[in-house]
Design a protein around this motif. Structure first.
Motif, mmCIF file in Angstrom:
data_model
loop_
_atom_site.group_PDB
_atom_site.id
_atom_site.type_symbol
_atom_site.label_atom_id
_atom_site.label_comp_id
_atom_site.label_asym_id
_atom_site.label_seq_id
_atom_site.Cartn_x
_atom_site.Cartn_y
_atom_site.Cartn_z
ATOM 1 N N LYS A 17 -10.028 0.535 5.792
ATOM 2 C CA LYS A 17 -8.963 1.062 4.982
ATOM 3 C C LYS A 17 -7.683 1.311 5.858
ATOM 4 O O LYS A 17 -7.809 1.452 7.135
ATOM 5 C CB LYS A 17 -9.319 2.353 4.261
ATOM 6 C CG LYS A 17 -10.280 2.548 3.435
ATOM 7 C CD LYS A 17 -10.290 3.671 2.660
ATOM 8 C CE LYS A 17 -11.374 3.567 1.570
ATOM 9 N NZ LYS A 17 -11.011 4.769 0.410
ATOM 10 N N ILE A 18 -6.458 0.962 5.107
ATOM 11 C CA ILE A 18 -5.340 1.158 5.630
ATOM 12 C C ILE A 18 -4.482 2.274 5.032
ATOM 13 O O ILE A 18 -4.786 2.673 3.723
ATOM 14 C CB ILE A 18 -4.284 -0.095 5.357
ATOM 15 C CG1 ILE A 18 -4.480 -0.648 4.027
ATOM 16 C CG2 ILE A 18 -4.945 -1.299 6.454
ATOM 17 C CD1 ILE A 18 -3.405 -1.756 3.615
ATOM 18 N N ASP A 22 -7.209 9.052 8.269
ATOM 19 C CA ASP A 22 -6.447 8.229 7.224
ATOM 20 C C ASP A 22 -4.922 8.347 7.200
ATOM 21 O O ASP A 22 -4.312 9.199 8.262
ATOM 22 C CB ASP A 22 -7.102 8.404 5.936
ATOM 23 C CG ASP A 22 -6.876 9.999 5.624
ATOM 24 O OD1 ASP A 22 -6.533 10.813 6.242
ATOM 25 O OD2 ASP A 22 -7.472 10.191 4.232
ATOM 26 N N SER A 23 -4.251 8.398 6.051
ATOM 27 C CA SER A 23 -2.749 8.557 6.242
ATOM 28 C C SER A 23 -2.245 10.098 6.632
ATOM 29 O O SER A 23 -1.446 9.995 7.311
ATOM 30 C CB SER A 23 -2.108 8.004 4.957
ATOM 31 O OG SER A 23 -2.318 9.016 3.807
ATOM 32 N N TYR A 45 -8.550 -1.617 -8.482
ATOM 33 C CA TYR A 45 -9.658 -2.221 -7.904
ATOM 34 C C TYR A 45 -10.784 -2.738 -8.955
ATOM 35 O O TYR A 45 -11.478 -3.537 -8.760
ATOM 36 C CB TYR A 45 -10.325 -1.346 -6.965
ATOM 37 C CG TYR A 45 -9.476 -1.096 -5.781
ATOM 38 C CD1 TYR A 45 -8.182 -1.836 -5.345
ATOM 39 C CD2 TYR A 45 -9.887 -0.449 -4.614
ATOM 40 C CE1 TYR A 45 -7.666 -1.984 -4.432
ATOM 41 C CE2 TYR A 45 -9.367 -0.233 -3.376
ATOM 42 C CZ TYR A 45 -8.226 -1.071 -3.195
ATOM 43 O OH TYR A 45 -7.490 -0.886 -1.929
ATOM 44 N N SER A 66 0.670 -1.284 0.119
ATOM 45 C CA SER A 66 -0.019 0.140 -0.044
ATOM 46 C C SER A 66 0.949 1.243 -0.042
ATOM 47 O O SER A 66 1.408 1.543 0.760
ATOM 48 C CB SER A 66 -1.037 -0.023 1.142
ATOM 49 O OG SER A 66 -1.307 1.259 1.459
HETATM 50 N N1 LIG Z 1 -7.347 8.514 1.899
HETATM 51 C C1 LIG Z 1 -6.799 7.149 2.623
HETATM 52 C C2 LIG Z 1 -6.680 6.173 1.442
HETATM 53 C C3 LIG Z 1 -6.142 4.735 1.957
HETATM 54 C C4 LIG Z 1 -6.524 3.747 0.993
HETATM 55 O O1 LIG Z 1 -7.408 3.826 -0.057
HETATM 56 N N2 LIG Z 1 -6.140 2.432 1.380
HETATM 57 C C5 LIG Z 1 -6.263 1.446 0.624
HETATM 58 C C6 LIG Z 1 -5.047 0.535 0.406
HETATM 59 S S1 LIG Z 1 -3.765 1.114 -0.419
HETATM 60 C C7 LIG Z 1 -7.316 0.419 1.128
HETATM 61 O O2 LIG Z 1 -7.567 0.361 2.453
HETATM 62 N N3 LIG Z 1 -8.509 -0.094 0.539
HETATM 63 C C8 LIG Z 1 -9.259 -1.077 0.869
HETATM 64 C C9 LIG Z 1 -10.709 -0.546 0.686
HETATM 65 O O3 LIG Z 1 -10.848 0.619 -0.152
HETATM 66 O O4 LIG Z 1 -11.583 -1.389 0.881
HETATM 67 C C10 LIG Z 1 -5.540 7.240 3.133
HETATM 68 O O5 LIG Z 1 -4.658 8.430 2.863
HETATM 69 O O6 LIG Z 1 -5.263 6.726 3.973
#
Ligand SMILES: N[C@@H](CCC(=O)N[C@@H](CS)C(=O)NCC(=O)O)C(=O)O
Length: 199
Positions: A48-49, A62-63, A109, A9
């Motif tokens: 989400k991660i 988030d991040s 995705y 990620s």
């Molecule tokens: N805005 C979020 C975006 C995080 C994100 O999209 N992470 C993805 C992995 S790279 C995730 O967790 N996806 C799982 C999902 O959307 O269900 C951040 O900055 O943390």
């Protein structure tokens, strides 16, 4: 502190690199986002991660929220400059890199979560337009290396690492500065070699 994350990620990589840069210890706990574990959903309803669980049991996402939290814990080094106009420029760089990551993740995705008969190419093309415009801007205006690194460097490191991992050969053409940027970053921040997005 514990970070729910995945090695591939880009948003996780940004946070992990930033913590390493600031000498902040975080236990890394890999999680699956495809079939999110209860622990992730309990910590973050979005599933989400990255998601950070602090020593006080507080959860942060988030991040960018995590980046600001790490910055507030830092002792000597900082992720964001103090001067408002410089800080705004770094935050914009991070927002641009993160926004491009969002578009790249949506392209990934589309194939991961939708069945082939429902793939919608105009939607994917729309994401690639964002990616292309963003990368062209970054190729013209890459974050340069002075004495200190900042959140913009880590965000771009995460983005380019993810592109190198998922779309090698599909984004580099004509973007000479951006193609060279990861090796320059690795010189300034040798941990990039192991902390960039990987599987
Ligand atoms: N805005 C979020 C975006 C995080 C994100 O999209 N992470 C993805 C992995 S790279 C995730 O967790 N996806 C799982 C999902 O959307 O269900 C951040 O900055 O943390």
């Amino acid at each position: 502190m514990k970070l729910l994350y995945a090695p591939a990620s880009p948003f996780s990589a940004k946070v992990v690199m930033a913590a390493h840069y600031l000498d902040i210890d975080i236990n890394l706990e890999p999680v699956d986002t495809v079939a999110p574990a209860e622990a992730l959903l309990a910590a973050n309803p979005l599933g989400k991660i990255p998601t950070l669980i602090t020593d006080d049991g507080e959860t942060l996402y988030d991040s960018r929220t995590i980046m600001h939290f790490l910055d507030s814990m830092a002792e000597e080094k900082r992720l964001y400059p103090r001067k408002p106009e410089k800080r705004a420029a770094v935050e914009r760089m991070e927002a641009l890199c993160d926004g491009i990551c969002d578009a790249v993740v949506l392209v990934v995705y589309e194939k991961r979560y939708r069945t082939p008969e429902t793939w919608h190419q105009p939607w994917v093309d729309r994401q690639w337009d964002k990616i292309r415009r963003g990368l062209d801007y970054l190729d013209e205006n890459p974050p340069i290396f002075k004495k200190k690194l900042n959140a913009g460097h880590f965000a771009l490191g995460g983005l380019l690492g993810y592109l190198m991992l998922r779309f090698p050969g599909e984004w580099e053409e004509h973007r000479v500065r951006l193609t060279r940027w990861p090796s320059a970053f690795e010189e300034a921040f040798p941990a990039y070699r192991t902390l960039k997005p990987h599987v």
